[in-house]
Write an enzyme that holds these catalytic residues in place. Structure first.
Site, PDB file in Angstrom:
ATOM      1  N   CYS A  31      10.125 -62.925  -1.466  1.00 12.98           N
ATOM      2  CA  CYS A  31      11.507 -63.103  -1.807  1.00 12.98           C
ATOM      3  C   CYS A  31      12.275 -61.806  -2.013  1.00 12.98           C
ATOM      4  O   CYS A  31      12.204 -60.895  -1.199  1.00 12.98           O
ATOM      5  CB  CYS A  31      11.327 -63.743  -3.411  1.00 12.98           C
ATOM      6  SG  CYS A  31      10.497 -62.643  -4.463  1.00 12.98           S
ATOM      7  N   HIS A 613       1.005 -46.889 -27.927  1.00 10.59           N
ATOM      8  CA  HIS A 613       2.359 -46.507 -27.535  1.00 10.59           C
ATOM      9  C   HIS A 613       3.333 -46.626 -28.612  1.00 10.59           C
ATOM     10  O   HIS A 613       3.484 -47.678 -29.157  1.00 10.59           O
ATOM     11  CB  HIS A 613       2.598 -47.680 -26.310  1.00 10.59           C
ATOM     12  CG  HIS A 613       3.692 -47.258 -25.413  1.00 10.59           C
ATOM     13  ND1 HIS A 613       5.041 -46.905 -25.733  1.00 10.59           N
ATOM     14  CD2 HIS A 613       3.648 -46.638 -24.091  1.00 10.59           C
ATOM     15  CE1 HIS A 613       5.776 -46.550 -24.824  1.00 10.59           C
ATOM     16  NE2 HIS A 613       5.013 -46.261 -23.735  1.00 10.59           N
TER      17      HIS A 613
END
Length: 691
Positions: A31, A613
């Site tokens: 795509c 994180h």
């Protein structure tokens, strides 16, 4: 030293090796940003190796041995490179995305293939028209609102030129719908779509419609005593031909194109290919225009008129059965255009009886239809389906305020087979209520919308019926979904990849580096220090990962980062921090410490890889506000300080402070179980890992 010939040297070769080699590739397409592989065996994919490749932004495994690799704008060139590799000669087939999807639909067909083919024929004949159908329906919805509020008489015969022009704006689509449907249906059956459109247009030209009710020699006109409508018959070549206005009809073009396909393909076999362009369209039109005018067109109209007469008899002899049957029949009449003759019967009832008995029970169908659309809208909001959300929003507005069901039907319901059975339950319940409570009449021809409720009598019966129909259909669609479990999993995976791609999260170099060693993408932290004994237990029940910071624990679905939300970096939790004191959640080795101090990768002695994180996009702060207290290679114990974060600085930079902790090798473990919805102190267990 020369590189061995078997060692991949280009990204194309590395990707091909990562998916199991050329012999494992059944087909490959692409795509705008992704390579789409259909593999023989999806288990041969080395996802970790592919994710680590420079130039690969992310990977998405799907059901049915399908695998997608996100590479961004370079996808077309990379696709060409892969297909041109010597090892791919005679290997994967070049297929369009539509072909791949069609094959997947074929594999998932139900027990009766002809039913699937029928619904696909209907759906593909209408789906391309969704935009213009929705646009015209919204125009009529606005006009209906103005009519209900008394600003204009929408049905007046002496409307001003302004409102006549507004009529033309929405009627353009609905009137010429047969030509558009014929074009799409012919395209679906793989014949020249313009031939299908031309055949249908022939019986809609002014030349044809001008004969209706005219005094042209050879044309006779009579009146239908039941419907109160006029019928004209023209004698063409000595044969009687019923004249009808086919504007708005869809059953006729659907039936016509099905016959045209047989004729067209038969002619292709008769004539040499060199003269197909001239003689196949010529003889197709020469045959099908008369067949449509003399047989197929009148057949559709006769079917509708016969249905109207039958309903009139039923209402007079079995009114309760009639009230139940109307909302159950309409879902099948409207897609085929067979409901149009009923409009004439409604007007005839009002003219002769002073009231109409069809529109009341019909309202149960309309609101069941709108309720199913509302269920789809709620699911599209829940699963972040942008296209379906837009379609359902417009269709629901056109339905509730304009009484227009076509956008819901053609844009949603006919596309998903699971909707119809659930919608029919709402139709049934609404019809039963109307029938049991004595029926609902109206003395006006009105769109069955929220704005026209006052014209129905008794109002309470009508309100109860349409409310029940609406909410039952909505609940059934919402709780059972309009997609199967497999389709939902596939869609959500594709959505997550696209969202991550759009957000630009998957291309960050430092995140890819962290992911390679068990760490990686976006995170956060919020405010207050709290102390508690740091504990981590290992037992038969699993390994408990402790909170690296005090705060409120949330699920990854709620964090404003598509990479973490999609679990691309593993299962885990987010913590809205009470302070900037970030500690190790587990014993192990610090295999990665970001220079900016926003991310830490820890590997335990048992091989569990944990990522901590701090903040979303805080890498852009370049270490400002982060006081790092550990370095890569350190052995840490749960509770050891990793970094002190100035949360005020993070907020001032307009970045979320949520701190994320994920197990990046989740796929290698038996289970990773987050414990969310709680307020915790540092060291409290928030994730259970089972090997």
């Amino acid at each position: 030293m020369n590189t061995p010939a078997t060692e991949p040297k280009t990204l194309a070769e590395e990707i091909l090796r990562g998916v199991g080699g050329p012999e494992n590739v059944e087909s490959l397409t692409h795509c705008a940003t992704r390579l789409r592989f259909q593999l023989h065996d999806g288990t041969k994919v080395d996802k970790a190796e592919l994710d680590a490749l420079k130039g690969v932004m992310g990977t998405v495994a799907q059901s049915g041995d399908r695998f997608q690799i996100v590479v961004g704008g370079a996808v077309a060139g990379l696709y060409a490179q892969i297909m041109n590799l010597p090892s791919m000669s005679g290997g994967a087939k070049k297929k369009s995305d539509a072909e791949v999807k069609a094959e997947m639909r074929a594999k998932s067909r139900g027990k009766f293939a002809f039913v699937d083919s029928f619904f696909e024929y209907l759906s593909d004949s209408f789906r391309p028209l969704m935009g213009v159908l929705l646009g015209s329906s919204l125009i009529i919805a606005i006009a209906s609102v103005l009519d209900a509020l008394g600003f204009v008489d929408f049905r007046a015969a002496d409307k001003s030129a302004t409102w006549v022009f507004v009529d033309a704006m929405w009627r353009s689509v609905l009137y010429f719908l047969p030509i558009m449907v014929a074009y799409n249906a012919a395209k679906k059956l793989k014949i020249d779509p313009w031939v299908g459109a031309a055949v249908m247009a022939a019986v809609m030209t002014p030349n044809f419609t001008g004969m209706i009710n005219s005094k042209i020699p050879g044309v006779t006109t009579s009146t239908n005593s039941t419907l109160g409508t006029t019928e004209s018959v023209a004698h063409v070549f000595g044969l009687p031909m019923q004249l009808n206005d086919y504007g708005g009809q869809v059953f006729v073009p659907l039936l016509m194109v099905a016959v045209l396909a047989l004729v067209y393909k038969g002619l292709q076999k008769i004539f040499p290919e060199a003269v197909h362009m001239v003689f196949v369209p010529f003889f197709s039109m020469l045959i099908m225009i008369p067949v449509t005018a003399f047989l197929i067109g009148p057949l559709g109209v006769w079917a509708g008129n016969g249905l109207g007469e039958g309903l009139s008899w039923m209402n007079n002899n079995a009114p309760i059965v009639f009230a139940i049957m109307i909302p159950l029949l309409y879902p099948f009449l409207v897609p085929l255009g067979l409901h149009w003759p009923l409009n004439a019967l409604m007007l005839q009832n009002i003219s002769v009886l002073g009231y109409d008995f069809i529109q009341g029970p019909m309202g149960a169908w309309n609101f069941a239809c709108f309720g199913a659309t509302a269920g789809v809208l709620l699911l599209s909001l829940r699963h972040r389906e942008k296209e379906m959300r837009q379609t359902a929003t417009g269709a629901l507005a056109a339905g509730l305020f304009g009484g227009i069901s076509e956008p819901s039907l053609y844009g949603i319901h006919l596309r998903f087979k699971r909707i119809y059975p659930r919608m029919l339950v709402g139709c049934l319940v609404g019809g039963i209520i109307v029938g049991v409570m004595g029926g609902v009449d109206t003395n006006a021809f009105a769109f069955t919308s929220l704005l026209t409720i006052p014209v129905f009598d008794p109002k309470l019966t009508y309100i109860i019926a349409i409310t029940a129909a609406f909410f039952i259909s909505m609940a059934l669609v919402y709780f059972s979904d309009f997609r199967t479990k497999e389709e939902r999993a596939q869609f959500n995976a594709e959505r997550d990849a696209e969202e991550a791609e759009a957000a630009g999260q998957t291309v960050k170099a430092e995140e890819r580096e962290l992911a390679t060693v068990g760490a990686g993408a976006a995170g956060s932290a919020t405010a207050k220090a709290a102390a508690a004994p740091v504990t981590i237990s290992v037992s038969g029940k699993g390994v408990e990962l402790s909170a690296p910071v005090a705060g409120h624990v949330v699920g990854l679905d709620t964090v404003p980062d598509p990479v973490f939300a999609s679990r691309a970096l593993g299962e885990g939790v987010g913590i809205e921090p009470d302070n900037g004191h970030i500690v190790a959640p587990v014993d192990g080795e610090l295999v990665t410490v970001a220079e900016t101090g926003h991310a830490f990768g820890i590997r335990t002695k048992d091989g569990v890889e944990v990522l901590v994180h701090v903040g979303i996009d805080t890498v852009k702060m370049k270490g400002e506000g982060f006081d790092v207290r550990a370095k890569s290679g350190d052995k840490v114990t749960a509770g050891d300080l990793l970094v002190e974060v100035d949360l005020d600085a993070v907020r001032a930079a307009n970045y979320p402070t949520v701190t994320l902790m994920t197990v990046t090798n989740t796929s290698e473990l038996t289970s990773v179980e987050p414990h969310t919805g709680q307020d915790v102190l540092v060291g409290a267990p928030v994730v259970t890992v089972r090997r």
